[in-house]
Design a protein around this motif. Sequence first.
Motif, PDB file in Angstrom:
ATOM      1  N   TRP A 113      46.200   2.520  48.383  1.00 55.02           N
ATOM      2  CA  TRP A 113      46.177   3.065  47.155  1.00 55.02           C
ATOM      3  C   TRP A 113      47.453   3.227  46.556  1.00 55.02           C
ATOM      4  CZ3 TRP A 113      41.831   2.939  44.522  1.00 55.02           C
ATOM      5  CH2 TRP A 113      40.731   2.751  45.353  1.00 55.02           C
ATOM      6  N   LEU A 114      48.672   3.383  47.258  1.00 54.83           N
ATOM      7  CA  LEU A 114      50.131   3.302  46.834  1.00 54.83           C
ATOM      8  C   LEU A 114      50.294   2.098  46.324  1.00 54.83           C
ATOM      9  CD1 LEU A 114      52.839   4.794  46.428  1.00 54.83           C
ATOM     10  CD2 LEU A 114      53.385   3.641  48.575  1.00 54.83           C
TER      11      LEU A 114
ATOM     12  N   SER B 207      48.028   1.610  42.818  1.00 53.32           N
ATOM     13  CA  SER B 207      48.406   2.514  41.725  1.00 53.32           C
ATOM     14  C   SER B 207      50.005   2.131  41.296  1.00 53.32           C
ATOM     15  CB  SER B 207      48.439   3.840  42.012  1.00 53.32           C
ATOM     16  OG  SER B 207      48.982   4.236  43.237  1.00 53.32           O
ATOM     17  N   PHE B 208      50.719   1.847  42.266  1.00 52.18           N
ATOM     18  CA  PHE B 208      52.274   1.387  41.891  1.00 52.18           C
ATOM     19  C   PHE B 208      52.311  -0.155  41.156  1.00 52.18           C
ATOM     20  CE2 PHE B 208      56.600   0.560  42.278  1.00 52.18           C
ATOM     21  CZ  PHE B 208      57.117   1.427  42.093  1.00 52.18           C
TER      22      PHE B 208
ATOM     23  N   LEU C 227      51.252   0.722  37.716  1.00 50.49           N
ATOM     24  CA  LEU C 227      52.259   1.483  36.880  1.00 50.49           C
ATOM     25  C   LEU C 227      53.348   0.282  36.650  1.00 50.49           C
ATOM     26  CD1 LEU C 227      53.727   3.801  36.088  1.00 50.49           C
ATOM     27  CD2 LEU C 227      54.619   4.185  38.461  1.00 50.49           C
ATOM     28  N   TYR C 228      53.710  -0.491  37.508  1.00 52.72           N
ATOM     29  CA  TYR C 228      54.631  -1.494  37.262  1.00 52.72           C
ATOM     30  C   TYR C 228      54.418  -2.478  36.127  1.00 52.72           C
ATOM     31  CZ  TYR C 228      58.261  -4.915  38.221  1.00 52.72           C
ATOM     32  OH  TYR C 228      59.326  -5.728  37.835  1.00 52.72           O
TER      33      TYR C 228
ATOM     34  N   ALA D  56      45.094   9.458  47.251  1.00 52.80           N
ATOM     35  CA  ALA D  56      44.946   8.500  46.184  1.00 52.80           C
ATOM     36  C   ALA D  56      44.546   9.023  44.847  1.00 52.80           C
ATOM     37  CB  ALA D  56      43.721   7.483  46.568  1.00 52.80           C
TER      38      ALA D  56
ATOM     39  N   MET E 227      47.930   9.689  43.229  1.00 60.27           N
ATOM     40  CA  MET E 227      48.504   8.633  42.816  1.00 60.27           C
ATOM     41  C   MET E 227      48.056   7.968  41.778  1.00 60.27           C
ATOM     42  SD  MET E 227      48.794   6.288  46.393  1.00 60.27           S
ATOM     43  CE  MET E 227      49.547   7.241  47.995  1.00 60.27           C
ATOM     44  N   VAL E 228      46.666   8.107  41.456  1.00 59.89           N
ATOM     45  CA  VAL E 228      46.088   7.337  40.451  1.00 59.89           C
ATOM     46  C   VAL E 228      46.441   8.311  39.339  1.00 59.89           C
ATOM     47  CG1 VAL E 228      43.975   6.856  39.521  1.00 59.89           C
ATOM     48  CG2 VAL E 228      44.465   6.145  41.374  1.00 59.89           C
TER      49      VAL E 228
ATOM     50  N   VAL F  21      49.853   8.079  37.974  1.00 65.04           N
ATOM     51  CA  VAL F  21      50.209   6.692  37.207  1.00 65.04           C
ATOM     52  C   VAL F  21      49.693   6.945  35.702  1.00 65.04           C
ATOM     53  CG1 VAL F  21      49.643   4.326  37.077  1.00 65.04           C
ATOM     54  CG2 VAL F  21      50.373   5.139  39.112  1.00 65.04           C
TER      55      VAL F  21
ATOM     56  N   CYS G 293      52.065   7.066  32.499  1.00 66.72           N
ATOM     57  CA  CYS G 293      51.789   5.990  31.535  1.00 66.72           C
ATOM     58  C   CYS G 293      51.457   6.511  30.232  1.00 66.72           C
ATOM     59  CB  CYS G 293      50.958   4.902  32.100  1.00 66.72           C
ATOM     60  SG  CYS G 293      51.871   3.880  33.414  1.00 66.72           S
TER      61      CYS G 293
ATOM     62  N   PRO H 115      62.394  -2.174  35.141  1.00 67.34           N
ATOM     63  CA  PRO H 115      61.161  -1.817  35.197  1.00 67.34           C
ATOM     64  C   PRO H 115      60.699  -1.284  36.479  1.00 67.34           C
ATOM     65  CG  PRO H 115      60.962  -4.027  34.108  1.00 67.34           C
ATOM     66  CD  PRO H 115      62.444  -3.725  34.758  1.00 67.34           C
ATOM     67  N   LEU H 116      61.247  -1.776  37.711  1.00 70.13           N
ATOM     68  CA  LEU H 116      61.163  -1.238  39.044  1.00 70.13           C
ATOM     69  C   LEU H 116      61.666   0.146  39.193  1.00 70.13           C
ATOM     70  CD1 LEU H 116      59.974  -1.801  41.656  1.00 70.13           C
ATOM     71  CD2 LEU H 116      62.504  -2.402  42.479  1.00 70.13           C
TER      72      LEU H 116
ATOM     73  N   SER I   2      59.743   2.655  36.947  1.00 71.64           N
ATOM     74  CA  SER I   2      58.441   2.903  37.680  1.00 71.64           C
ATOM     75  C   SER I   2      58.526   3.779  38.987  1.00 71.64           C
ATOM     76  CB  SER I   2      57.821   1.499  38.138  1.00 71.64           C
ATOM     77  OG  SER I   2      57.534   0.747  37.310  1.00 71.64           O
TER      78      SER I   2
ATOM     79  N   PHE J  82      57.135   7.451  38.956  1.00 78.10           N
ATOM     80  CA  PHE J  82      55.974   7.405  40.016  1.00 78.10           C
ATOM     81  C   PHE J  82      56.337   8.886  40.860  1.00 78.10           C
ATOM     82  CE2 PHE J  82      53.779   6.992  44.126  1.00 78.10           C
ATOM     83  CZ  PHE J  82      52.774   6.651  43.512  1.00 78.10           C
TER      84      PHE J  82
ATOM     85  N   VAL K 150      54.123   7.086  52.536  1.00 86.02           N
ATOM     86  CA  VAL K 150      54.455   6.823  51.256  1.00 86.02           C
ATOM     87  C   VAL K 150      55.774   6.537  50.727  1.00 86.02           C
ATOM     88  CG1 VAL K 150      53.954   7.633  48.758  1.00 86.02           C
ATOM     89  CG2 VAL K 150      52.246   8.181  50.581  1.00 86.02           C
TER      90      VAL K 150
END
Lengths: 219, 250
Positions: free
Chosen positions: A68-69, A72-73, A76-77, B31, B34-35, B38, B42, B87-88, B91, B95, B117
């Motif tokens: 899931w990381l 989602s990442f 996001l990216y 999860a 995390m979602v 994001v 965003c 971008p990385l 992000s 995050f 993680v």
Amino acid sequence: MEGTATAGFIVAQLEATPAAPAAEDATPPADAAHGELAGVVIEEHATEDHGGTFPPFDSTYFASQFLWLAISFVVLYLLMSRVIIPRIGGILEDRRDRIARDLDQAGRLKQQSEEANAAYAKALSDARANAFRIAAEARDKAKAEAAARQAEIEKNLDGKLAAAEERIAEIKAKALADVGAIAADAADAVVERLVGLKASPSELSDAVTAARSGGAGNA
Amino acid sequence: MELPDPIHQFEIKEIISLNLGSTNISFTNSALFMVLAVLFGCGFLLLASSRRKLVPGRWQSSAELVYEFVANTLRSSAGSEGMRFFPLVFSLFLFILMVNLFGMVPYFFTVTSHLIVTAALSVLVIGLVIVYGLYRNGLGFFSLFVPHGVPGVILPFVVFIEVLSFVSRPISLSIRLFANILAGHITLKVFAGFVVVLGSLGWYGWIAAVLPLILTVALTALEVLVAVLQAYVFAILTSLYLNDAIHPGH
């Protein structure tokens, strides 16, 4: 007294609580190294309502968390690199361009105003010089006219003076000429009275002339 | 009254149970956050920048501030060539920041309190450093381990230390974030637990509970700071490591 005792009890209990999982912590990293066999053991522990493993080291959900990381990442990216960064970057770029353009224009306008200012100053100094020139011309012209008139008047006066002098000379000459006749008349009268003779005019005039020239010679 | 268990907050619970063969890939509370991080991160940046105003409003201004902050961090560490990784780095920063700040909300799960993680994110960074370093510099990338101007006698020793420090990077990068968040949340829970337990003891307990209450408030502020700071630390270290990949010669 009772309060402090309770607090002491709580502290003791507290120290015990984190210490318990910490003691068990020593196993999971080793477990992870051992691989599947250890994983099974941990799974058994995990089912017992976290009684077994410290949750962050429980490998049961490692795969799920990783998956899931990753999902989602990556989302996001992609959103970042495709939408957000171009958009915000574009906004900032536009602003930079706009500011540069505005500064440029301001510089140009400033230059224009400076030019206008210089032109104005030049026009002003020109006008001033012009004014001086016109004033000087007018002065010169007036001076010249005055001089001319003065000269004319002087000339006029000179003429009149000359005429007057001429007349004076004329009158003087006439008067001088009359003096002879008067003298002859007087001599005639004097002779007639003294001698009782009538002298001829020519004799009289000769005598007057002789007397006058003698007088003149004496003078 | 029992003191609340400070470890309980790190437990992972399945929301939607999923299995791929024998592997558990359930959608868990971790999860979910995390979602959410994001979506929230965003969503904030997209909404704030949606009007594209020349003179920014409050929201757009804050979005631009975050953008420029990360961009300046990366540019000052890795130069203009490092900006290809913007971008990385952005992000990663966003995050970790969102996930850490979500963790500060009571009853919310803190994603970065799990080593897997932070380790995954660190491995991503170091893996990128190695792959890009080799791709860009070829074997010249290994000059990273050979500093200039070191006498030949002690050079092997220095190279050994350099290699060791490089190898420890992913470990320190992941442990730093994980340990900061974990320790902070445990401490916070313990002090907050004191307040509840002491408060249940009557009036003298209430008086005694004032001190842990003040500490809890102060710690909450500190933890918010740590949440932001760790996101920044992760971003700036990523920038510095990427700089090594771009310019391996010291």
